[in-house]
Design a protein around this motif. Sequence first.
Motif, short mmCIF file in Angstrom:
data_model
loop_
_atom_site.label_atom_id
_atom_site.label_comp_id
_atom_site.label_asym_id
_atom_site.label_seq_id
_atom_site.Cartn_x
_atom_site.Cartn_y
_atom_site.Cartn_z
N ALA A 177 0.86 -1.19 0.00
CA ALA A 177 0.00 0.00 0.00
C ALA A 177 0.89 1.24 0.00
O ALA A 177 1.97 1.23 0.59
CB ALA A 177 -0.90 0.00 1.23
N GLY A 178 0.44 2.29 -0.68
CA GLY A 178 1.23 3.51 -0.75
C GLY A 178 1.50 3.89 -2.18
O GLY A 178 0.74 3.56 -3.10
N ASP A 179 2.62 4.58 -2.40
CA ASP A 179 2.97 5.01 -3.76
C ASP A 179 4.48 4.94 -3.93
O ASP A 179 5.19 4.38 -3.07
CB ASP A 179 2.45 6.43 -4.03
N ALA A 180 4.99 5.50 -5.01
CA ALA A 180 6.41 5.39 -5.33
C ALA A 180 7.30 6.09 -4.31
O ALA A 180 8.49 5.79 -4.22
CB ALA A 180 6.67 5.97 -6.73
N SER A 181 6.74 7.01 -3.54
CA SER A 181 7.55 7.74 -2.57
C SER A 181 7.54 7.11 -1.19
O SER A 181 8.55 7.14 -0.48
CB SER A 181 7.07 9.19 -2.46
N THR A 182 6.41 6.50 -0.79
CA THR A 182 6.28 5.99 0.58
C THR A 182 5.36 4.77 0.61
O THR A 182 4.28 4.79 0.02
CB THR A 182 5.69 7.06 1.51
N VAL A 183 5.80 3.73 1.31
CA VAL A 183 4.96 2.56 1.57
C VAL A 183 4.25 2.77 2.90
O VAL A 183 4.87 3.14 3.90
CB VAL A 183 5.80 1.28 1.60
N THR A 184 2.94 2.55 2.91
CA THR A 184 2.13 2.80 4.11
C THR A 184 1.53 1.53 4.71
O THR A 184 0.82 1.59 5.70
CB THR A 184 1.00 3.77 3.79
N GLY A 185 1.82 0.38 4.10
CA GLY A 185 1.28 -0.88 4.63
C GLY A 185 1.30 -1.96 3.57
O GLY A 185 1.99 -1.85 2.55
N VAL A 186 0.49 -3.00 3.79
CA VAL A 186 0.40 -4.11 2.84
C VAL A 186 -1.07 -4.50 2.66
O VAL A 186 -1.89 -4.35 3.57
CB VAL A 186 1.20 -5.34 3.30
N ARG A 187 -1.38 -5.00 1.46
CA ARG A 187 -2.70 -5.55 1.18
C ARG A 187 -2.62 -7.06 1.34
O ARG A 187 -1.72 -7.70 0.79
CB ARG A 187 -3.15 -5.18 -0.23
N VAL A 188 -3.55 -7.64 2.11
CA VAL A 188 -3.48 -9.07 2.40
C VAL A 188 -4.81 -9.75 2.12
O VAL A 188 -5.86 -9.11 2.03
CB VAL A 188 -3.09 -9.31 3.89
N ARG A 189 -4.71 -11.08 1.98
CA ARG A 189 -5.90 -11.91 1.80
C ARG A 189 -5.83 -13.06 2.79
O ARG A 189 -4.85 -13.81 2.83
CB ARG A 189 -6.01 -12.45 0.38
N ARG A 190 -6.88 -13.22 3.58
CA ARG A 190 -6.94 -14.30 4.57
C ARG A 190 -7.28 -15.63 3.90
O ARG A 190 -7.67 -15.68 2.74
CB ARG A 190 -8.00 -13.97 5.61
N ALA A 191 -7.17 -16.70 4.68
CA ALA A 191 -7.47 -18.03 4.16
C ALA A 191 -8.90 -18.13 3.67
O ALA A 191 -9.20 -18.86 2.72
CB ALA A 191 -7.20 -19.08 5.24
N GLY A 192 -9.82 -17.40 4.30
CA GLY A 192 -11.23 -17.44 3.89
C GLY A 192 -11.54 -16.61 2.67
O GLY A 192 -12.68 -16.61 2.19
N GLY A 193 -10.56 -15.86 2.16
CA GLY A 193 -10.75 -15.06 0.97
C GLY A 193 -10.95 -13.58 1.22
O GLY A 193 -10.89 -12.78 0.28
N GLU A 194 -11.20 -13.16 2.46
CA GLU A 194 -11.42 -11.75 2.74
C GLU A 194 -10.10 -10.98 2.60
O GLU A 194 -9.03 -11.45 2.98
CB GLU A 194 -12.02 -11.55 4.13
N GLU A 195 -10.19 -9.77 2.05
CA GLU A 195 -9.03 -8.93 1.82
C GLU A 195 -9.11 -7.67 2.67
O GLU A 195 -10.20 -7.18 2.97
CB GLU A 195 -8.92 -8.56 0.34
N GLU A 196 -7.94 -7.17 3.07
CA GLU A 196 -7.88 -5.94 3.85
C GLU A 196 -6.50 -5.32 3.70
O GLU A 196 -5.57 -5.94 3.15
CB GLU A 196 -8.17 -6.22 5.32
N THR A 197 -6.36 -4.10 4.18
CA THR A 197 -5.07 -3.41 4.16
C THR A 197 -4.60 -3.21 5.59
O THR A 197 -5.34 -2.71 6.44
CB THR A 197 -5.19 -2.05 3.47
N LEU A 198 -3.36 -3.64 5.87
CA LEU A 198 -2.74 -3.41 7.16
C LEU A 198 -1.84 -2.19 7.06
O LEU A 198 -0.87 -2.20 6.29
CB LEU A 198 -1.90 -4.63 7.58
#
Length: 472
Positions: free
Chosen positions: A152-173
Amino acid sequence: MSASNMVPSPGNPRRAVIIGAGLTGMLAAQALAGETDVVVVERDTLPDAPVARRCLPQAHHVHLLWSGGADAIETLLPGTVKVLTAYGARRIPLTTGMVAFSPQGWFRRWNDSHYVIGCSRDLLDWVIRDQVLTGARGRITVMQQTEVLGLAGDASTVTGVRVRRAGGEEETLTADMVFDASGRASRTPTWLRELGVREPAVREVDSGLVYASRIYRAPEKTHGMAWPIINVQATIRGAGPGQAGVILPIEEGRWLVTLSGTRGGEPTGSNDDFQPFALRLRHPIVGEVIEKLTPLTDVKVTRMTVNRRRFYEKTAMPDRFVVLGDAVAAYNPVYGHGMSVTALGAVTLRDSVRRHGWGTPGLARRIQKGITRHINTAWTFAAGSDVFYPGSTRHGPTLGERAAARFVDRLIYTATGSGRVARDVTDVMTLEAGPHTLARPSTLVAAIRGPLKPQLAHPPLTDEERRALATA
């Protein structure tokens, strides 16, 4: 051991996310736990015992934790070596505890000045993970069965990660900093492209090496003995393929045997061919030793041995993002440096955060550059040697690599008959010193003079060791 699939409460003002719960990720988590909460994202399910992991096939083969790396782990996790030995790991003195046939001849078993930890990779990873999570006091959370989809973020700064759980739900940490410790399979180059960041320069040196390993029951007479590592090294600049073999004493009265060969001389996965292959090495000692032993496993083969280095420290990386361990540089495992480089890098990570302060602008870049000095030493050994095998690179070794190789050959030859030079070489091999120390005037003069003792004609086994093998 405590590991969780829970995410810490949202809005935590100080949080690091680490991608990967292997050795690199766990040591990085320990390095950071004193400064911030840590979330480790792991796609696998972590075992609660020292057993093989699905995502770590290389664990079947010999891994050496040199004293430079073991001391670094002790700095982060005091008492870990004691715990490992309590579970049966061996603290093997060097070069007293090694019977090694180098390309320049047999090494003598000089008085010990260094050491290596001998155990299975499964035990090492489990003990370190347990040490880290047990002492974390809730500051380290492990999200298992969770895949990282991107940054997550852009070319200048990373602000986190996008993840997917075993059940398929996605979120950003969200995170203050993100660390990629996902190993050889790292997807950072792809993630950087997605952010519009140019990929780093990369160099590969691929000798075509194949590993084959098998575990044997150690002879009963050797139980309780300080049994040495037995190692027949490959001739790197010989006419044919490079073939090698090593016997490593590990926990539970077992010996782990790993054979290897480059293009045109690879071992197979056949149980029947394992011991005959060992007999065909430059010296047959490995094959002769295991001939009488009882195998406990079938042969396991791995081909993921390419040396690959990505120069993130020279890349315009987004802030707050660091790449660690094999995700930066992966080495031919025959030199045994990967784990020790990871441990030394984790100490550098901890010290950098303490020196400059968590959240300081440019901290990620300082860390990325700081770990480079450890990478350089291991890369010099691995890629600087493998480059001489035919087909390893498009253009072959550089003039500098050829000159360095001639110097190393002379040093190794001298070390077969000079205890002081053997110690200097072992200083660097164990990562307790950098390669520059070999250019000291005293070492240069000794190399010019050559070995002080004549070369050994036979493996330097003691009478007690020979008797133990004779009665196997």
